[in-house]
Scaffold this motif. Sequence first.
Motif, mmCIF file in Angstrom:
data_model
loop_
_atom_site.group_PDB
_atom_site.id
_atom_site.type_symbol
_atom_site.label_atom_id
_atom_site.label_comp_id
_atom_site.label_asym_id
_atom_site.label_seq_id
_atom_site.Cartn_x
_atom_site.Cartn_y
_atom_site.Cartn_z
ATOM 1 N N PRO A 23 -26.864 39.620 49.233
ATOM 2 C CA PRO A 23 -27.804 40.387 48.642
ATOM 3 C C PRO A 23 -27.452 41.459 47.566
ATOM 4 O O PRO A 23 -28.060 41.995 46.521
ATOM 5 N N PHE A 24 -26.684 42.158 48.238
ATOM 6 C CA PHE A 24 -26.188 43.351 47.495
ATOM 7 C C PHE A 24 -25.380 43.109 46.324
ATOM 8 O O PHE A 24 -25.730 43.803 45.212
ATOM 9 N N ALA A 25 -24.539 42.113 46.298
ATOM 10 C CA ALA A 25 -23.736 41.899 45.157
ATOM 11 C C ALA A 25 -24.617 41.255 44.168
ATOM 12 O O ALA A 25 -24.430 41.259 42.910
ATOM 13 N N ALA A 26 -25.636 40.410 44.601
ATOM 14 C CA ALA A 26 -26.436 39.889 43.710
ATOM 15 C C ALA A 26 -27.324 40.741 42.825
ATOM 16 O O ALA A 26 -27.486 40.897 41.555
ATOM 17 N N ALA A 27 -28.030 41.789 43.652
ATOM 18 C CA ALA A 27 -28.693 42.895 43.104
ATOM 19 C C ALA A 27 -27.957 43.588 42.205
ATOM 20 O O ALA A 27 -28.359 43.776 40.835
ATOM 21 N N LEU A 28 -26.726 44.032 42.501
ATOM 22 C CA LEU A 28 -25.801 44.885 41.562
ATOM 23 C C LEU A 28 -25.386 44.334 40.336
ATOM 24 O O LEU A 28 -25.544 44.670 39.113
ATOM 25 N N SER A 29 -25.272 43.049 40.438
ATOM 26 C CA SER A 29 -24.736 42.048 39.492
ATOM 27 C C SER A 29 -25.915 42.072 38.540
ATOM 28 O O SER A 29 -25.789 42.063 37.212
ATOM 29 N N LEU A 30 -27.112 41.619 38.886
ATOM 30 C CA LEU A 30 -28.330 41.421 37.893
ATOM 31 C C LEU A 30 -28.716 42.926 37.155
ATOM 32 O O LEU A 30 -28.986 42.804 36.024
ATOM 33 N N ILE A 31 -28.550 43.902 37.891
ATOM 34 C CA ILE A 31 -28.940 45.211 37.222
ATOM 35 C C ILE A 31 -27.958 45.583 36.483
ATOM 36 O O ILE A 31 -28.209 45.978 35.075
ATOM 37 N N LEU A 32 -26.742 45.654 36.533
ATOM 38 C CA LEU A 32 -25.614 46.022 35.854
ATOM 39 C C LEU A 32 -25.425 45.083 34.454
ATOM 40 O O LEU A 32 -25.342 45.636 33.280
ATOM 41 N N LEU A 33 -25.651 43.934 34.683
ATOM 42 C CA LEU A 33 -25.750 42.858 33.600
ATOM 43 C C LEU A 33 -27.182 43.067 32.546
ATOM 44 O O LEU A 33 -26.891 43.034 31.385
ATOM 45 N N ALA A 34 -28.048 43.329 33.172
ATOM 46 C CA ALA A 34 -29.256 43.679 32.588
ATOM 47 C C ALA A 34 -29.229 44.855 31.653
ATOM 48 O O ALA A 34 -29.652 44.638 30.497
ATOM 49 N N VAL A 35 -28.717 45.920 32.194
ATOM 50 C CA VAL A 35 -28.577 47.291 31.501
ATOM 51 C C VAL A 35 -27.774 46.883 30.564
ATOM 52 O O VAL A 35 -27.652 47.516 29.367
ATOM 53 N N ALA A 36 -26.371 46.289 30.802
ATOM 54 C CA ALA A 36 -25.516 46.095 29.709
ATOM 55 C C ALA A 36 -25.573 45.260 28.695
ATOM 56 O O ALA A 36 -25.355 45.694 27.552
ATOM 57 N N THR A 37 -26.527 44.257 28.761
ATOM 58 C CA THR A 37 -26.939 43.359 27.717
ATOM 59 C C THR A 37 -28.034 44.046 26.950
ATOM 60 O O THR A 37 -27.694 43.988 25.661
ATOM 61 N N VAL A 38 -28.950 44.538 27.512
ATOM 62 C CA VAL A 38 -29.744 45.317 26.530
ATOM 63 C C VAL A 38 -29.363 46.364 25.741
ATOM 64 O O VAL A 38 -29.703 46.810 24.582
ATOM 65 N N TRP A 39 -28.567 47.112 26.642
ATOM 66 C CA TRP A 39 -28.001 48.340 25.909
ATOM 67 C C TRP A 39 -26.920 47.857 24.781
ATOM 68 O O TRP A 39 -26.835 48.230 23.514
ATOM 69 N N GLY A 40 -25.964 46.887 25.134
ATOM 70 C CA GLY A 40 -25.187 46.354 24.031
ATOM 71 C C GLY A 40 -25.700 45.570 23.013
ATOM 72 O O GLY A 40 -25.140 45.790 21.896
ATOM 73 N N LEU A 41 -26.555 45.143 23.178
ATOM 74 C CA LEU A 41 -27.272 44.238 21.970
ATOM 75 C C LEU A 41 -28.314 44.971 21.226
ATOM 76 O O LEU A 41 -28.471 44.879 20.005
ATOM 77 N N ALA A 42 -28.907 45.941 21.768
ATOM 78 C CA ALA A 42 -30.031 46.441 21.116
ATOM 79 C C ALA A 42 -29.810 47.975 20.773
ATOM 80 O O ALA A 42 -30.458 48.336 19.648
ATOM 81 N N PHE A 43 -28.985 48.601 21.512
ATOM 82 C CA PHE A 43 -28.829 50.285 21.200
ATOM 83 C C PHE A 43 -27.465 50.252 20.839
ATOM 84 O O PHE A 43 -27.132 51.431 20.337
ATOM 85 N N ALA A 44 -26.692 49.650 21.186
ATOM 86 C CA ALA A 44 -24.936 49.989 20.599
ATOM 87 C C ALA A 44 -25.042 49.867 19.246
ATOM 88 O O ALA A 44 -25.413 48.883 18.690
ATOM 89 N N PRO A 45 -24.115 50.920 18.459
ATOM 90 C CA PRO A 45 -24.359 50.666 16.825
ATOM 91 C C PRO A 45 -23.300 49.687 16.535
ATOM 92 O O PRO A 45 -22.457 49.140 17.324
#
Length: 243
Positions: A23-45
């Motif tokens: 459960p810890f690995a699952a939650a950590l992966s989902l949070i990190l990947l969600a943040v990275a995806t949104v940041w990388g696709l929408a906010f990174a120049p």
Amino acid sequence: MWKWLHPYAKPETQYYLCERLIPFAAALSLILLAVATVWGLAFAPADYQQGNSFRIMYVHVPSAIWSMGIYASMAVAAAVGLIWQIKQAHLAVIAMAPVGTVLTFLSLVTGAVWGKPMWGTWWVWDARLTASLILFFLYLGVLALYSAFQQRSTGMKAAAVLCVVGVINLPIIHFSVEWWNTLHQGASITKFEKPSIATPMLIPLILSIFGFMALSLWLSLVRYRNALLREDMKRPWVNALVK
């Protein structure tokens, strides 16, 4: 130290440890990947040369890194299994192999998609691409050898030998850009004093790398837990779980 580690050699202890970590690995992966995806696709120049096509690196780079990381982990587990005849180490190899296979395939596909607009071609036989393709075949070879023998223990040992021998390919992949002339660029994120990538692009990439690491751990733990259950199907501790 060895007395402290000894209880963790028991399959039932490893099973319950997996239950806690999954459960810890699952939650950590989902949070990190969600943040990275949104940041990388929408906010990174956008990159000043590559435009928005550079954004595929948030999948390509982490998958390439952990395709090698998983294989290195498999080689360590395989060596432990061969030297100390620990069955669970062989199970760990087989648990990680499909995860590494998928990541290697993903890195090859995303690399081709990225390479088309940058290099003008889907594929070139440069050192890093060729070595990465060999890594993919090594993964397939490990899975094939495991399934090729009637006695599963023989298949495990054969797969472990290939895994240990194939680890020589990892430094070739990593240092290929320094040893030979390739289309791949040199190190970008490992130059901590002065990275070759802007900070607004670097942070989501680092998050994505750790997200893929957590995802790989999550999937490998799930597969390893299931492998323990299959291996000890008739043991009392497994029967106690279903009662």
